[in-house]
Design a protein around this motif. Structure first.
Motif, short mmCIF file in Angstrom:
data_model
loop_
_atom_site.label_atom_id
_atom_site.label_comp_id
_atom_site.label_asym_id
_atom_site.label_seq_id
_atom_site.Cartn_x
_atom_site.Cartn_y
_atom_site.Cartn_z
N PRO A 216 0.81 -1.23 0.00
CA PRO A 216 0.00 0.00 0.00
C PRO A 216 0.84 1.27 0.00
N LEU A 217 1.98 1.24 0.68
CA LEU A 217 2.86 2.40 0.69
C LEU A 217 3.36 2.73 -0.70
N VAL A 218 3.57 1.70 -1.54
CA VAL A 218 4.11 1.89 -2.87
C VAL A 218 3.04 2.35 -3.87
N VAL A 219 1.85 1.75 -3.81
CA VAL A 219 0.87 1.96 -4.88
C VAL A 219 -0.19 3.02 -4.55
N ILE A 220 -0.30 3.42 -3.30
CA ILE A 220 -1.32 4.40 -2.92
C ILE A 220 -0.65 5.72 -2.57
N ASN A 221 -1.03 6.78 -3.28
CA ASN A 221 -0.45 8.10 -3.04
C ASN A 221 -1.43 9.05 -2.37
N GLU A 222 -2.72 8.84 -2.59
CA GLU A 222 -3.73 9.74 -2.05
C GLU A 222 -4.01 9.41 -0.59
N GLU A 223 -4.01 10.43 0.25
CA GLU A 223 -4.13 10.23 1.69
C GLU A 223 -5.42 9.52 2.07
N LYS A 224 -6.53 9.88 1.49
CA LYS A 224 -7.81 9.32 1.91
C LYS A 224 -8.00 7.87 1.47
N ARG A 225 -7.14 7.36 0.57
CA ARG A 225 -7.22 5.97 0.13
C ARG A 225 -6.26 5.06 0.87
N GLN A 226 -5.49 5.62 1.80
CA GLN A 226 -4.44 4.85 2.44
C GLN A 226 -5.02 3.87 3.46
N VAL A 227 -4.20 2.90 3.88
CA VAL A 227 -4.63 1.89 4.84
C VAL A 227 -4.01 2.18 6.20
N ILE A 228 -4.43 1.42 7.19
CA ILE A 228 -4.17 1.79 8.57
C ILE A 228 -2.71 1.68 8.97
N GLN A 229 -1.99 0.66 8.48
CA GLN A 229 -0.60 0.49 8.90
C GLN A 229 0.28 1.62 8.38
N VAL A 230 0.02 2.06 7.16
CA VAL A 230 0.77 3.20 6.62
C VAL A 230 0.40 4.46 7.38
N ALA A 231 -0.86 4.59 7.75
CA ALA A 231 -1.30 5.76 8.50
C ALA A 231 -0.61 5.83 9.86
N ILE A 232 -0.47 4.69 10.52
CA ILE A 232 0.21 4.67 11.82
C ILE A 232 1.66 5.12 11.68
N SER A 233 2.31 4.65 10.62
CA SER A 233 3.71 5.05 10.42
C SER A 233 3.85 6.54 10.14
N SER A 234 2.77 7.18 9.67
CA SER A 234 2.84 8.61 9.36
C SER A 234 2.89 9.48 10.61
N TYR A 235 2.64 8.90 11.78
CA TYR A 235 2.76 9.67 13.01
C TYR A 235 4.21 9.86 13.43
N GLN A 236 5.13 9.32 12.63
CA GLN A 236 6.55 9.58 12.82
C GLN A 236 6.99 10.59 11.76
N SER A 237 7.59 11.66 12.17
CA SER A 237 8.01 12.70 11.24
C SER A 237 9.33 13.30 11.74
N LEU A 238 9.83 14.25 10.94
CA LEU A 238 11.08 14.92 11.33
C LEU A 238 10.89 15.75 12.59
N ARG A 239 9.65 16.13 12.87
CA ARG A 239 9.39 16.92 14.08
C ARG A 239 9.33 16.06 15.33
N GLY A 240 9.33 14.77 15.18
CA GLY A 240 9.30 13.88 16.33
C GLY A 240 8.31 12.75 16.11
N ILE A 241 8.23 11.89 17.10
CA ILE A 241 7.34 10.73 17.05
C ILE A 241 6.21 10.94 18.05
N SER A 242 4.99 10.89 17.58
CA SER A 242 3.82 11.05 18.45
C SER A 242 3.47 9.69 19.03
N TRP A 243 4.16 9.32 20.09
CA TRP A 243 3.98 7.99 20.65
C TRP A 243 2.57 7.78 21.18
#
Length: 279
Positions: A216-243
């Motif tokens: 899903p990370l490779v083939v889905i680019n649109e945010e609203k079509r993404q799946v849950i595991q990729v969404a969870i990983s998005s809570y990690q960013s350069l600004r920090g990790i929202s544990w």
């Protein structure tokens, strides 16, 4: 006396192993009710390590009320894809397994060997040509790219072959003599007898799809079509990790798979045993 001591030791060992195995899940759930600062504040044995000091639902509010990352939509996307892939996969894989197990056709053994040889190929090797195929079909950034490549599962077919091989051939031949065609035999005789194996394969397929991340990370680019595991990983960013958000999102995402396994674990164990797959 020795038997009672041995019985007690066995139960104590099992309880200890269960506690060690379940503690990370317990800590994850409890951490989802903590503030970001409190999660790593308590590292020594005490009440603060096992229970939140300041209970809060803010992490859950943040993941469900964030318009930029609609977590509810991610859940619905993942559930829809997982259910469709599981249902279609059970039908297609069961038909393929029945064909290899009971039907007679030219080059069956060679085709089966070639088919099963794909089990030793790492998924990363076929991901690029699979992506190029999705691009040529115009399916990039669509649910079709998440569903169709995942329907056929070689391991699932192999598992069902072991089960179908144990169905007596005499029953099928008798049905053929009575005028039944293979589709009717498959639907009326074979599938009802294969319910434990099918439920086992369904659970495994659903879990694989629910936990899917790389494809899903490779083939889905649109945010609203993404799946849950990729969404969870998005809570990690350069600004920090929202544990706190990660713990809350992971807790929510664990509920469906735990519910499915708890409700169907009896069939899962039975299917694994009857199909001859050990481990």
């Amino acid at each position: 006396m020795s038997k009672s001591i041995g019985f007690t030791l066995r139960w104590a060992t099992l309880l200890l192993v269960a506690a060690v195995s379940l503690f990370p899940i317990y800590w994850m759930v409890m951490s989802s009710f903590r503030t970001h600062e409190e999660i790593f504040r308590y590292t020594e044995l005490g009440r603060g390590l096992f229970l939140p000091v300041d209970w809060t639902l803010q992490n859950y509010r943040d993941i469900f009320l964030d318009p930029a990352k609609p977590f509810g939509r991610y859940l619905l996307n993942t559930l829809s894809v997982s259910v469709v892939v599981t249902a279609a996969g059970l039908l297609i894989n069961a038909m393929a397994a029945f064909s290899f197990a009971k039907l007679r056709f030219p080059f069956k053994k060679g085709l089966l060997a070639l088919f099963l040889s794909s089990l030793v190929i790492p998924y990363e090797v076929i991901m690029i040509p699979q992506y190029l195929l999705m691009r040529d079909l115009g399916w990039i950034n669509s649910y079709k790219a998440l569903i169709f490549p995942q329907i056929v599962w070689v391991f699932g077919i192999f598992m069902l072959i072991q089960f179908f091989a144990d169905i007596p051939r005499d029953i099928l031949d008798a049905a053929r003599m009575d005028g039944a065609r293979w589709p009717r035999i498959f639907g009326v005789i074979v599938l009802p007898a294969a319910v434990p194996a099918l439920i086992t394969l369904g659970i495994m397929t659903f879990l694989n799809q629910w936990d899917s991340f790389l494809w899903p990370l490779v083939v889905i680019n649109e945010e609203k079509r993404q799946v849950i595991q990729v969404a969870i990983s998005s809570y990690q960013s350069l600004r920090g990790i929202s544990w706190g958000k990660i713990m809350a999102a992971t807790t929510i995402s664990s509920v469906p798979i735990l519910a499915v396994f708890v409700l169907l674990q009896r069939y899962y164990v039975q299917g694994i045993t009857m199909s001859g797959v050990k481990g």
